[in-house]
Design an enzyme around this catalytic site. Sequence first.
Site, PDB file in Angstrom:
ATOM      1  CE  LYS A 189      -1.935   2.719   2.978  1.00 35.18           C
ATOM      2  NZ  LYS A 189      -1.853   3.976   2.210  1.00 35.18           N
ATOM      3  CD  GLU A 265      13.895   1.154   8.681  1.00 38.67           C
ATOM      4  OE1 GLU A 265      14.342   2.134   9.317  1.00 38.67           O
ATOM      5  OE2 GLU A 265      14.562   0.171   8.372  1.00 38.67           O
ATOM      6  CB  CYS A 300      13.196   9.247   7.986  1.00 31.98           C
ATOM      7  SG  CYS A 300      14.250   8.289   6.906  1.00 31.98           S
ATOM      8  CD  GLU A 399      10.018  12.919  11.669  1.00 33.49           C
ATOM      9  OE1 GLU A 399       8.932  12.390  11.976  1.00 33.49           O
ATOM     10  OE2 GLU A 399      10.859  12.358  10.960  1.00 33.49           O
TER      11      GLU A 399
HETATM   12  P1  NAD Z   1       2.318   8.088   8.093  1.00 32.62           P
HETATM   13  O1  NAD Z   1       2.698   7.193   9.215  1.00 32.62           O
HETATM   14  O2  NAD Z   1       1.232   9.044   8.285  1.00 32.62           O
HETATM   15  O3  NAD Z   1       1.929   7.227   6.801  1.00 32.62           O
HETATM   16  C1  NAD Z   1       2.757   6.174   6.345  1.00 32.62           C
HETATM   17  C2  NAD Z   1       1.891   5.112   5.705  1.00 32.62           C
HETATM   18  O4  NAD Z   1       1.037   4.553   6.703  1.00 32.62           O
HETATM   19  C3  NAD Z   1       0.973   5.644   4.596  1.00 32.62           C
HETATM   20  O5  NAD Z   1       0.921   4.688   3.559  1.00 32.62           O
HETATM   21  C4  NAD Z   1      -0.368   5.745   5.304  1.00 32.62           C
HETATM   22  O6  NAD Z   1      -1.471   5.635   4.434  1.00 32.62           O
HETATM   23  C5  NAD Z   1      -0.295   4.547   6.228  1.00 32.62           C
HETATM   24  N1  NAD Z   1      -1.233   4.616   7.369  1.00 32.62           N
HETATM   25  C6  NAD Z   1      -1.767   5.727   7.959  1.00 32.62           C
HETATM   26  N2  NAD Z   1      -2.610   5.367   8.948  1.00 32.62           N
HETATM   27  C7  NAD Z   1      -2.607   4.008   8.988  1.00 32.62           C
HETATM   28  C8  NAD Z   1      -3.274   3.041   9.797  1.00 32.62           C
HETATM   29  N3  NAD Z   1      -4.121   3.401  10.763  1.00 32.62           N
HETATM   30  N4  NAD Z   1      -3.027   1.740   9.563  1.00 32.62           N
HETATM   31  C9  NAD Z   1      -2.161   1.356   8.593  1.00 32.62           C
HETATM   32  N5  NAD Z   1      -1.525   2.213   7.781  1.00 32.62           N
HETATM   33  C10 NAD Z   1      -1.734   3.530   7.984  1.00 32.62           C
HETATM   34  O7  NAD Z   1       3.686   8.798   7.686  1.00 32.62           O
HETATM   35  P2  NAD Z   1       3.929   9.848   6.526  1.00 32.62           P
HETATM   36  O8  NAD Z   1       3.388  11.157   6.967  1.00 32.62           O
HETATM   37  O9  NAD Z   1       3.468   9.280   5.228  1.00 32.62           O
HETATM   38  O10 NAD Z   1       5.519   9.852   6.483  1.00 32.62           O
HETATM   39  C11 NAD Z   1       6.273  10.646   7.313  1.00 32.62           C
HETATM   40  C12 NAD Z   1       6.874   9.828   8.422  1.00 32.62           C
HETATM   41  O11 NAD Z   1       7.627   8.734   7.892  1.00 32.62           O
HETATM   42  C13 NAD Z   1       7.869  10.639   9.200  1.00 32.62           C
HETATM   43  O12 NAD Z   1       7.714  10.401  10.572  1.00 32.62           O
HETATM   44  C14 NAD Z   1       9.202  10.110   8.714  1.00 32.62           C
HETATM   45  O13 NAD Z   1      10.281  10.300   9.593  1.00 32.62           O
HETATM   46  C15 NAD Z   1       8.917   8.682   8.479  1.00 32.62           C
HETATM   47  N6  NAD Z   1       9.896   8.084   7.571  1.00 32.62           N
HETATM   48  C16 NAD Z   1      10.803   7.209   8.083  1.00 32.62           C
HETATM   49  C17 NAD Z   1      11.767   6.638   7.266  1.00 32.62           C
HETATM   50  C18 NAD Z   1      12.771   5.651   7.797  1.00 32.62           C
HETATM   51  O14 NAD Z   1      13.344   4.919   7.007  1.00 32.62           O
HETATM   52  N7  NAD Z   1      13.012   5.576   9.093  1.00 32.62           N
HETATM   53  C19 NAD Z   1      11.789   6.965   5.907  1.00 32.62           C
HETATM   54  C20 NAD Z   1      10.847   7.856   5.421  1.00 32.62           C
HETATM   55  C21 NAD Z   1       9.896   8.409   6.273  1.00 32.62           C
END
Ligand code: NAD
Length: 495
Positions: A189, A265, A300, A399
């Site tokens: 997804k 992650e 991130c 963050e």
């Molecule tokens: P998010 O957690 O809001 O969304 C990530 C994914 O999770 C999306 O596909 C979203 O649709 C899905 N999601 C949202 N609610 C959900 C639920 N209840 N159940 C299952 N899936 C759900 O994060 P974002 O805003 O898309 O990304 C930003 C975050 O990602 C930041 O905190 C960033 O640091 C982190 N990030 C981490 C890394 C790493 O490798 N450590 C890399 C990139 C981004």
Amino acid sequence: MTSLAHFETLAGSIELPGKAIIDGKLLASASGETFDNVGPRDGRVLNKVASCNAVDVDIAATAAREAFEDGRWRNLHYRKKKDILFKLAELMERDAETLALLESLDVGKPIKDSLAVDIPGAIRTLRYYAEALDKVYGEVGPGTPDRFSFAVHEPLGVIGVIVPWNFPLLMAMWKVAPALAMGNSIVLKPAEQSPMTALKLGQLALEAGVPPGVLNIVPGLGATAGKAIALHMDVDMIAFTGSGAVGRLLMQYSGQSNLKRVSLELGGKSPQIVFADCPDLNAAAVQAAWSIFFNQGEVCTAASRLLVQDSIADAFTESLLRAARKVSPGDPLEPRTNFGAMVSQEQMKTALRYIDTAQKEGASLKLGGHQTRADTGGFYVEPTVFTGVQPKDTLAREEVFGPVLAVTKFSDADDAFRMANDTVYGLAAGLWTKDLSLAHHAARKLKAGLVWINGWDSCDLTMPFGGFKQSGFGRDRSLHALHKYADLKSVSITF
Ligand code: NAD
């Protein structure tokens, strides 16, 4: 030389992917519902994308399970699997410009970066794991005269891959490639802000010969499609990149369903420490600017906290600001642009809110601080630098995931390490020094999964990537990632 006009024409001539890919077929969602995929470049709707829900996820997970159990992928000869994955890499190379364009349209990142970083990075990742898939060996135990024992790595089954929007294809590939290499089936997804390259990947995988049902792509909202994957009884593992808040939910969903494995992650508030004996202050200043402003700060591992030793702090800040002024917001499809739009209006507002809070808490605004290019309808924020940020301030603790840098002074190494570790996160940390003993000492002292000395983001695909503390657990990249998608089975034969 490509131009803005070239990419605008290409954008108008290609079909923007919007259908789910389930069991080898391009499908609308079962309910017929779609969601608007908004382009951050100008705030307009790019296309309508299938909004999958629990029904679609169930069909996809069932197809993935069937594909896994009948062995159509898992039991293919390893040379054949490798050929198919290499073919997929070739097709991605063939369509690299289209993939880069889709990424920039969806995310607002400069086309220059999509062409040079995201898409080549995803292709390299795929080739790396295709090359590795026949080099995963088990172990032979010590045994006894009447017993032979060995351990083998067996694929887990159905992997739910849930990824964010900042590097949509690359983050997906960090998980999809090793999971496929180990013989698993996948339900992927993409984030609702950036579904297009994942959908295109699914189409190319079918063209390359990945059997139907092995790589299913279900676009949809997190709270519906994502949650349904995480609660599904036939999904054996969730490989997730995203926020800590959703990471916590995924662990709950695992507990409420089948105790599926979870790898996370998550976010970061990564410190970069510049000591007075930094080998090249100018290089460090340029790096300090780019390590927060690359990808509009939506990284991130962004070095969002800059800790500078007080004896050089003023001079260093001047060099930093000189470098930061060269980062200038522009149209993501203009090939010279080095800093694009933020992914969404919501993300732009979040960054502006943090800027406002930092000012109210008394930090000193040295650069940027505003929305810009508002006339385009897109979501642009100026590269922003604050000095005088105190360790207790919101900007030093939370963050932002945007182009906002917090600069803080420190007195000596102990002071720097204390501040650097004073965070719930532990993704990356870095330092600049000529002192080898200090560098070694720091590498052990800093609580982070990635430590970079005299450079930022200096590890590549060959090294494990992931966090300590609330930045998550489980590693992407390197050969370690292969074992994440396998179980270890011990077998004993008694003669
Ligand atoms: P998010 O957690 O809001 O969304 C990530 C994914 O999770 C999306 O596909 C979203 O649709 C899905 N999601 C949202 N609610 C959900 C639920 N209840 N159940 C299952 N899936 C759900 O994060 P974002 O805003 O898309 O990304 C930003 C975050 O990602 C930041 O905190 C960033 O640091 C982190 N990030 C981490 C890394 C790493 O490798 N450590 C890399 C990139 C981004």
